[in-house]
Design a protein around this motif. Structure first.
Motif, PDB file in Angstrom:
ATOM      1  N   UNK A 118      57.735  -3.592  71.091  1.00 56.25           N
ATOM      2  CA  UNK A 118      57.215  -2.350  70.541  1.00 56.25           C
ATOM      3  C   UNK A 118      58.325  -1.373  70.200  1.00 56.25           C
ATOM      4  N   UNK A 119      58.343  -0.892  68.941  1.00 55.48           N
ATOM      5  CA  UNK A 119      59.283   0.148  68.503  1.00 55.48           C
ATOM      6  C   UNK A 119      58.487   1.174  67.712  1.00 55.48           C
ATOM      7  N   UNK A 120      58.578   2.435  68.140  1.00 61.12           N
ATOM      8  CA  UNK A 120      57.851   3.473  67.419  1.00 61.12           C
ATOM      9  C   UNK A 120      58.859   4.363  66.705  1.00 61.12           C
ATOM     10  N   UNK A 121      58.829   4.404  65.410  1.00 57.14           N
ATOM     11  CA  UNK A 121      58.174   3.538  64.465  1.00 57.14           C
ATOM     12  C   UNK A 121      59.083   3.419  63.246  1.00 57.14           C
ATOM     13  N   UNK A 122      58.665   2.776  62.174  1.00 52.92           N
ATOM     14  CA  UNK A 122      59.399   2.737  60.910  1.00 52.92           C
ATOM     15  C   UNK A 122      60.869   2.401  61.163  1.00 52.92           C
ATOM     16  N   UNK A 123      61.145   1.169  61.556  1.00 53.61           N
ATOM     17  CA  UNK A 123      62.498   0.822  61.992  1.00 53.61           C
ATOM     18  C   UNK A 123      63.141  -0.228  61.103  1.00 53.61           C
ATOM     19  N   UNK A 124      64.466  -0.214  61.110  1.00 50.89           N
ATOM     20  CA  UNK A 124      65.262  -1.223  60.435  1.00 50.89           C
ATOM     21  C   UNK A 124      66.293  -1.783  61.406  1.00 50.89           C
ATOM     22  N   UNK A 125      66.695  -3.037  61.196  1.00 55.92           N
ATOM     23  CA  UNK A 125      67.641  -3.705  62.091  1.00 55.92           C
ATOM     24  C   UNK A 125      68.814  -4.230  61.273  1.00 55.92           C
ATOM     25  N   UNK A 126      70.005  -3.936  61.756  1.00 54.89           N
ATOM     26  CA  UNK A 126      71.237  -4.435  61.144  1.00 54.89           C
ATOM     27  C   UNK A 126      71.991  -5.274  62.178  1.00 54.89           C
ATOM     28  N   UNK A 127      72.557  -6.372  61.733  1.00 54.73           N
ATOM     29  CA  UNK A 127      73.357  -7.233  62.609  1.00 54.73           C
ATOM     30  C   UNK A 127      74.720  -7.430  61.952  1.00 54.73           C
ATOM     31  N   UNK A 128      75.738  -7.030  62.684  1.00 51.70           N
ATOM     32  CA  UNK A 128      77.111  -7.114  62.170  1.00 51.70           C
ATOM     33  C   UNK A 128      77.244  -6.443  60.809  1.00 51.70           C
ATOM     34  N   UNK A 129      76.573  -5.293  60.673  1.00 57.40           N
ATOM     35  CA  UNK A 129      76.692  -4.484  59.464  1.00 57.40           C
ATOM     36  C   UNK A 129      75.827  -4.907  58.305  1.00 57.40           C
ATOM     37  N   UNK A 130      74.975  -5.918  58.483  1.00 59.01           N
ATOM     38  CA  UNK A 130      74.121  -6.403  57.398  1.00 59.01           C
ATOM     39  C   UNK A 130      72.655  -6.203  57.753  1.00 59.01           C
ATOM     40  N   UNK A 131      71.871  -5.719  56.789  1.00 52.64           N
ATOM     41  CA  UNK A 131      70.446  -5.481  57.018  1.00 52.64           C
ATOM     42  C   UNK A 131      69.745  -6.814  57.253  1.00 52.64           C
ATOM     43  N   UNK A 132      69.037  -6.908  58.395  1.00 56.35           N
ATOM     44  CA  UNK A 132      68.414  -8.167  58.777  1.00 56.35           C
ATOM     45  C   UNK A 132      66.893  -8.121  58.748  1.00 56.35           C
ATOM     46  N   UNK A 133      66.306  -6.938  58.983  1.00 53.51           N
ATOM     47  CA  UNK A 133      64.848  -6.899  59.149  1.00 53.51           C
ATOM     48  C   UNK A 133      64.366  -5.453  59.071  1.00 53.51           C
ATOM     49  N   UNK A 134      63.070  -5.311  58.767  1.00 56.37           N
ATOM     50  CA  UNK A 134      62.446  -3.984  58.756  1.00 56.37           C
ATOM     51  C   UNK A 134      61.005  -4.117  59.204  1.00 56.37           C
ATOM     52  N   UNK A 135      60.540  -3.152  59.991  1.00 52.63           N
ATOM     53  CA  UNK A 135      59.167  -3.175  60.503  1.00 52.63           C
ATOM     54  C   UNK A 135      58.654  -1.738  60.573  1.00 52.63           C
ATOM     55  N   UNK A 136      57.555  -1.475  59.891  1.00 49.89           N
ATOM     56  CA  UNK A 136      57.056  -0.105  59.768  1.00 49.89           C
ATOM     57  C   UNK A 136      56.146   0.311  60.917  1.00 49.89           C
ATOM     58  N   UNK A 137      55.275  -0.612  61.348  1.00 56.52           N
ATOM     59  CA  UNK A 137      54.201  -0.236  62.266  1.00 56.52           C
ATOM     60  C   UNK A 137      54.722  -0.109  63.692  1.00 56.52           C
ATOM     61  N   UNK A 138      54.211   0.887  64.426  1.00 57.40           N
ATOM     62  CA  UNK A 138      54.750   1.179  65.742  1.00 57.40           C
ATOM     63  C   UNK A 138      54.013   0.579  66.916  1.00 57.40           C
ATOM     64  N   UNK A 139      52.883  -0.098  66.678  1.00 56.78           N
ATOM     65  CA  UNK A 139      52.063  -0.550  67.799  1.00 56.78           C
ATOM     66  C   UNK A 139      52.007  -2.067  67.953  1.00 56.78           C
ATOM     67  N   UNK A 140      52.753  -2.810  67.175  1.00 58.18           N
ATOM     68  CA  UNK A 140      52.706  -4.271  67.288  1.00 58.18           C
ATOM     69  C   UNK A 140      54.098  -4.835  67.537  1.00 58.18           C
ATOM     70  N   UNK A 141      54.123  -5.979  68.214  1.00 57.68           N
ATOM     71  CA  UNK A 141      55.382  -6.684  68.430  1.00 57.68           C
ATOM     72  C   UNK A 141      55.831  -7.342  67.128  1.00 57.68           C
ATOM     73  N   UNK A 142      57.131  -7.575  67.006  1.00 55.78           N
ATOM     74  CA  UNK A 142      57.652  -8.289  65.845  1.00 55.78           C
ATOM     75  C   UNK A 142      58.890  -9.080  66.253  1.00 55.78           C
ATOM     76  N   UNK A 143      59.206 -10.056  65.402  1.00 58.28           N
ATOM     77  CA  UNK A 143      60.307 -10.966  65.704  1.00 58.28           C
ATOM     78  C   UNK A 143      61.216 -11.058  64.488  1.00 58.28           C
ATOM     79  N   UNK A 144      62.481 -10.709  64.662  1.00 60.87           N
ATOM     80  CA  UNK A 144      63.451 -10.715  63.577  1.00 60.87           C
ATOM     81  C   UNK A 144      64.358 -11.934  63.698  1.00 60.87           C
ATOM     82  N   UNK A 145      64.327 -12.805  62.696  1.00 62.41           N
ATOM     83  CA  UNK A 145      65.211 -13.966  62.658  1.00 62.41           C
ATOM     84  C   UNK A 145      66.590 -13.489  62.200  1.00 62.41           C
ATOM     85  N   UNK A 146      67.563 -13.528  63.106  1.00 59.81           N
ATOM     86  CA  UNK A 146      68.900 -13.035  62.788  1.00 59.81           C
ATOM     87  C   UNK A 146      69.912 -14.177  62.656  1.00 59.81           C
ATOM     88  N   UNK A 147      69.416 -15.388  62.503  1.00 59.68           N
ATOM     89  CA  UNK A 147      70.297 -16.567  62.436  1.00 59.68           C
ATOM     90  C   UNK A 147      71.390 -16.450  61.372  1.00 59.68           C
TER      91      UNK A 147
END
Length: 332
Positions: A87-116
């Motif tokens: 859970x992340x509240x809310x409207x989030x983005x994820x960067x790995x080693x300086x590169x955009x990897x994932x984005x998730x807007x909703x704050x009430x659900x789990x999510x899984x970011x493939x960072x391979x």
């Protein structure tokens, strides 16, 4: 393998002002709008789960940006690496080693970011930016990474998180008919079926031995039941090949689902198995008996992924005249 990933995070917060378009429509910020500012923030260590607004009793709805970052080391990197956020509240983005990897807007659900594609053997850095703009909820929601985070490392194909389904229907007495289904994901390509045909699904159901007064006699002087490896007893196990698996959710082989359970770019397949179990220990209010179900994906005799979860046996019925019944006994 699923590992808790809550330690070692750093956090910084930035206040923002709400803006409106000329027509009065609120401006909704994007995580990308703030990434260039992340390196200039003053960070402090935090422990997850973390709600960064809850201590602001005079400003619980502050419009703000939360910056999180963590450095971690990977050794002998597996074929697939993912981060699962409960859970992340809310409207989030994820960067790995300086590169955009994932984005998730909703704050009430789990999510899984493939960072391979973004991680390397050795040191890595993950950054998460979440935006809180009020109003956005009727009640207080908090802000930030408010639930656990997990690092998932597996081979390919892999078992889909939240893709194990357990259903138990009472036959008679303490005998139940059990149906278990499992979802696995494989790379979406022309040889997808070949990728999964050499695998098998292994199922194991273990009984959890309850501590006194519900389990061993109070005078028992053996090992403490708190150690999970000592508290499990296998009651059923089976193995089934994956060659007979079918695409999940009614899809056809030429119509793979690209996004299921937050897993994108993979074909999702489902396999199932049924069995009958006799004289099980039913879950009830006096003795909440649980079992542990472990599903493993096996290739060349080696488990390349596994998921473990708690399950149980119980029957709940409601009668308009007599009330609620649990396992055939009235409950008030």
């Amino acid at each position: 393998m699923k590992t808790l990933f809550n330690d070692g995070w750093q956090f910084a917060k930035q206040h923002i002002e709400n803006k409106t378009e000329p027509d009065g429509t609120p401006v909704l910020y994007e995580p990308d709008d703030f990434y260039r500012l992340a390196a200039d923030q003053t960070y402090r260590p935090v422990s997850l789960p973390h709600d960064y607004l809850i201590f602001q009793v005079r400003d619980l709805y502050e419009n703000s940006v939360g910056y999180y970052r963590k450095r971690f080391t990977l050794q002998d990197r597996t074929e697939r690496t993912a981060l699962r956020f409960e859970g992340v509240y809310m409207n989030c983005g994820i960067w790995v080693n300086g590169r955009k990897a994932f984005e998730w807007k909703y704050g009430y659900t789990a999510f899984e970011a493939d960072i391979s594609p973004f991680v390397t053997d050795g040191e890595n850095t993950v950054e998460l930016i979440c935006i809180y703009q009020s109003p956005n909820s009727r009640w207080y929601s908090g802000a930030g990474i408010y639930r656990d985070v997990y690092l998932i490392q597996s081979g390919l194909p892999f078992l889909v998180s939240d893709g194990i389904y357990f259903n138990a229907k009472k036959i008679a007495g303490r005998n139940y008919r059990v149906s278990i289904s499992a979802e696995l994901a494989a790379e979406n390509s022309n040889n997808t079926m070949q990728l999964i045909s050499g695998c098998s699904l292994s199922y194991r159901l273990e009984e959890k031995r309850l501590p006194p007064p519900h389990g061993q006699a109070a005078g028992h002087k053996g090992k403490k039941a708190g150690r999970e490896q000592d508290a499990l007893r296998t009651v059923w196990e089976a193995s089934v090949g994956t060659s007979g698996m079918v695409p999940a959710y009614g899809a056809t082989l030429s119509d793979y689902l690209e996004t299921v359970s937050g897993v994108s770019g993979y074909a999702i397949f489902q396999g199932s198995i049924e069995c009958e179990l006799n004289n099980v220990h039913e879950w009830n209010l006096d003795c909440p008996a649980l079992y542990t179900l472990t599903v493993s994906l096996v290739r060349d005799g080696k488990a390349i992924d596994s998921i473990r979860q708690n399950v149980g046996f119980r029957q709940i019925t409601m009668d308009a005249d007599r009330g609620l019944f649990l396992n055939g006994r009235p409950v008030k």
